[in-house]
Design an enzyme around this catalytic site. Sequence first.
Site, PDB file in Angstrom:
ATOM      1  N   LYS A   1     -63.873  53.882 -64.447  1.00 36.81           N
ATOM      2  CA  LYS A   1     -64.211  53.893 -62.683  1.00 36.81           C
ATOM      3  C   LYS A   1     -65.215  54.971 -62.449  1.00 36.81           C
ATOM      4  O   LYS A   1     -65.405  56.099 -63.116  1.00 36.81           O
ATOM      5  CB  LYS A   1     -63.005  53.937 -61.720  1.00 36.81           C
ATOM      6  CG  LYS A   1     -62.347  55.225 -61.530  1.00 36.81           C
ATOM      7  CD  LYS A   1     -61.261  55.080 -60.649  1.00 36.81           C
ATOM      8  CE  LYS A   1     -60.450  56.528 -60.136  1.00 36.81           C
ATOM      9  NZ  LYS A   1     -59.683  56.881 -61.452  1.00 36.81           N
TER      10      LYS A   1
ATOM     11  N   ASP B   1     -63.446  66.043 -33.712  1.00 34.18           N
ATOM     12  CA  ASP B   1     -63.640  65.852 -34.985  1.00 34.18           C
ATOM     13  C   ASP B   1     -63.298  64.500 -35.296  1.00 34.18           C
ATOM     14  O   ASP B   1     -62.591  63.868 -34.518  1.00 34.18           O
ATOM     15  CB  ASP B   1     -62.572  67.055 -35.888  1.00 34.18           C
ATOM     16  CG  ASP B   1     -62.738  66.970 -37.202  1.00 34.18           C
ATOM     17  OD1 ASP B   1     -64.144  66.599 -37.661  1.00 34.18           O
ATOM     18  OD2 ASP B   1     -61.756  67.346 -37.876  1.00 34.18           O
TER      19      ASP B   1
END
Length: 924
Positions: A467, A334
């Site tokens: 943002k 992973d």
Amino acid sequence: MKDIHAQNSKENYATEPIEQLLDHLKTTTAGLSQTEATKRQAQYGPNMIHHSKQKSQIKAFLKNFISLMAILLWVSGLIAIFTGSVELGIAIWLVNIINGIFSFWQEHKAAKATDSLMAMLPTYTQVFRDGEEQKLNATDLVPGDVFNLQAGNSVPADARLLEATSIQIDQSALTGETVPESKNVKFLPGEGKFSESNLVYAGTTVGAGTAKAVAITTGMQTEFGKIASLTQKQNKETSPLQLELNRLTKQISLIAMGIGVAFFVAAILVVHHPIAQSFIFALGMIVAFIPEGLLPTVTLSLAQGVQRMAKKHALVKDLNSVETLGETTVICSDKTGTLTQNQMTVNNIWLASGVYTISGQGYVNNGTIQRKQQKVDYQTDPDLKQLLTIAAFNNDTTVEYAKDTKKPKILGTPTEAALVILTQKAGFKTSEYLKDNPRLKELPFDSDRKRMTTIHQQGKQLLVAVKGSLSDLLKQCSTIQDHGNIRPITSADQTAINQANRAYATKGLRSLAFAYQTIPYSGKDQLDSLTIDSVEKNLTFVGLTVMADPPRPEIYDAVKKCHNAKIKIIMVTGDSEITAKSIAVKIGITSDKARVVTGSELDQMSTDELKQALKGEIIFARVAPEQKYKIVSTLQTMGQIVASTGDGVNDAPALKKANIGVAMGVTGTDVAKDAADMILTDDNFASIVAAIEEGRTVYSNIQKFLLYIFNSNVPEAIPSVLFLLSRGLIPLPLTVLQILVVDLGTDMLPALGLGAEQPEPGIMNQAPRSRNSHLLDKHLILTAFAWYGAFASLVSTLAYFFVNFENGWPAQHLLSSGIGYNRATTMTLAAIIFCQIAAALNCRSKYTSVLKLGLFSNHRIWAGIVFEVLLLAILVYTPGIQEVFNTAPLQVRDWIFLFIVPIPIFLIEELRKLIVRYRHPQTA
């Protein structure tokens, strides 16, 4: 009661109108009554993940006494009793019993160390029962319950959102995706599994915001539970070492039985012994060729490997897994939290006035902001100060630094945490600025507009700080800040911004855009009129922050070692293709030519196509749990020994299927730990490399042990050969009891010392051993029988005849009884033991000089050598014991001869190793 799930599917849960869903669940927005909840608890059971049924402790205990080698030991003990050696027969059985108890205890301790119940579900949940909010144990939750969520909570069940305010869910345990998913009440399908905007899943965590949700599935019916169930259905395959030991036991059994039959027939036809006496003679030869110390030595070698690995932060749950690690040919790893730190970090800032770099990776605030390799003071840079102001103000995350933990606690989302760390590196005094510029209103983030806005009072005006994603924010901007000046944004500006963003994206980096505007402030009554449509337009674009989840610092060296060891690493992640490939190339797992296969592509691939793809450089991105399982399974059908790493629930099926499942101990879910064979207590990929080295060393040490014990078989057998060839004229130079003294007494401790031998130089520069190679190979047999064994046979035979020569042979017939005969057999026994002293030192390495390893570096071997000399002295000089073992006192010159014997044998072997190293430099 009818199952309320029967008429619904996951898709229906997400798409049907909320009123219809509530009707199907037979509940309301005010939740269930306690009476109804009690009924459902009886129907659906507790909201928890059920572990697979544990193996019977009795069966686990007994399996240590019924393996092939254990059975061989039972039989060898029985043979010893038949030969009249009742004491040694019992001793063999005691060795078997002690070894079985030891093996069980080692595995029991390992299981205890990793036996943790599910801890991912929260202990308590705010649930509505009888119209009132109550704090209940999460295990009491049932389908139809309505509950609240807030930042920091774990989600207790699969649920549909009824209300949501800036809710963000960290689903990395399920998907492997680093960035939290934004969720809201409105349905949006999203990309990939578990991405439905209005569904939340058990075992995930709320990163930010608040929500109200209705439970649709609980316990084993959740997606979390289904993966756990899939994991539990997988049967663990027999380890390669177990298969090899079974094969070795069969080989040894056939060899011992074959030799026994041959000697039985020869005793009858050549020596003309009676059948009963011939049978006992043959049984003695079988005992000589059964390595009674093999099973305890293998077990202790594995146990020592487990202990050494534990010191290197690798906890092994099953002893046989140690050696399997050494055979690993492929690691399916992973990405998030395994190869990377799972800590988003801002490493670049793009402004119209220039590009800035930020030092320091991860959630550590000891870094700086630089431009052109010069440290920047935000106080003197208006563009940078404006971006930092927006990053600090438009932020709901806090970072707490605890003195007793290395990793700070994040209360919020990783993305906002990265911005907090950025402001701290710059020295931005957020708390002080917020006192002077208080937040008056927030327009939460949602997945439609992909922006978040906060409004702050700055004296007589308002600062609108925004943002969001560049694609959505840039089109709301009409001006740009450049060197402190605000000017109209041009097409050239937009091109430059988009080009920079694309360049960062191709490197697997994520960008976040910042903009603002100021408007006059007329009082709090004005706030209600400040809506998304009114304030998120005509904005001034400031710049981009560019962030990534940085690789672990030690990963580069670990990957290099894997490549040197001819171990292939395949990244298997739920993250995006660009990010996955960028990280894989950056840390050296693959080259830029690697093929990236997504989960959807994998679904379309046939088994043959997948096998062909796996032969080359490949990365898997956006994969689901069952797809990881498919990858591991396919690799195994290709003859690979697969180690699969991971920390999330999604990794568990692959961890269980793999030859070695490696879970993360710190960030790993308990489902992953439960399925794994090994747990990394420091979540460090580099620990896997150290564990693989230990695994290779264990296998090498088992071969050294076999070489050591088999070379004593030849001098043990030669006396019987002389007895047969002479038709009984040469009395047996070694009795059965004396053979067992070597096998069970003097050989044991030096053999255990070989099991503790350190890795040979260059062991990680070799390819993993072939599945077609075996513990008992031609090289080992030739070295044991034709080299070490031949020397020991020559020396021990000469010692036997030397004593007989002193007693008047050949003028007189060889003695078959009495003190002279006993002294001759004692000298034979002693010669074999002293030859084994040299063998113990010689077997420490295959090609490397023992002098280079350090002649006295393995203290256990020398302790074993001292023990066997003392044991020999006890057998030789202790009255009573002399009669049992047919021994007699040795003279001073005998001892001088014996102490000289190991020296030439050791030096000759050192010369052979030198010649091999000269002819084959790669072995050095």
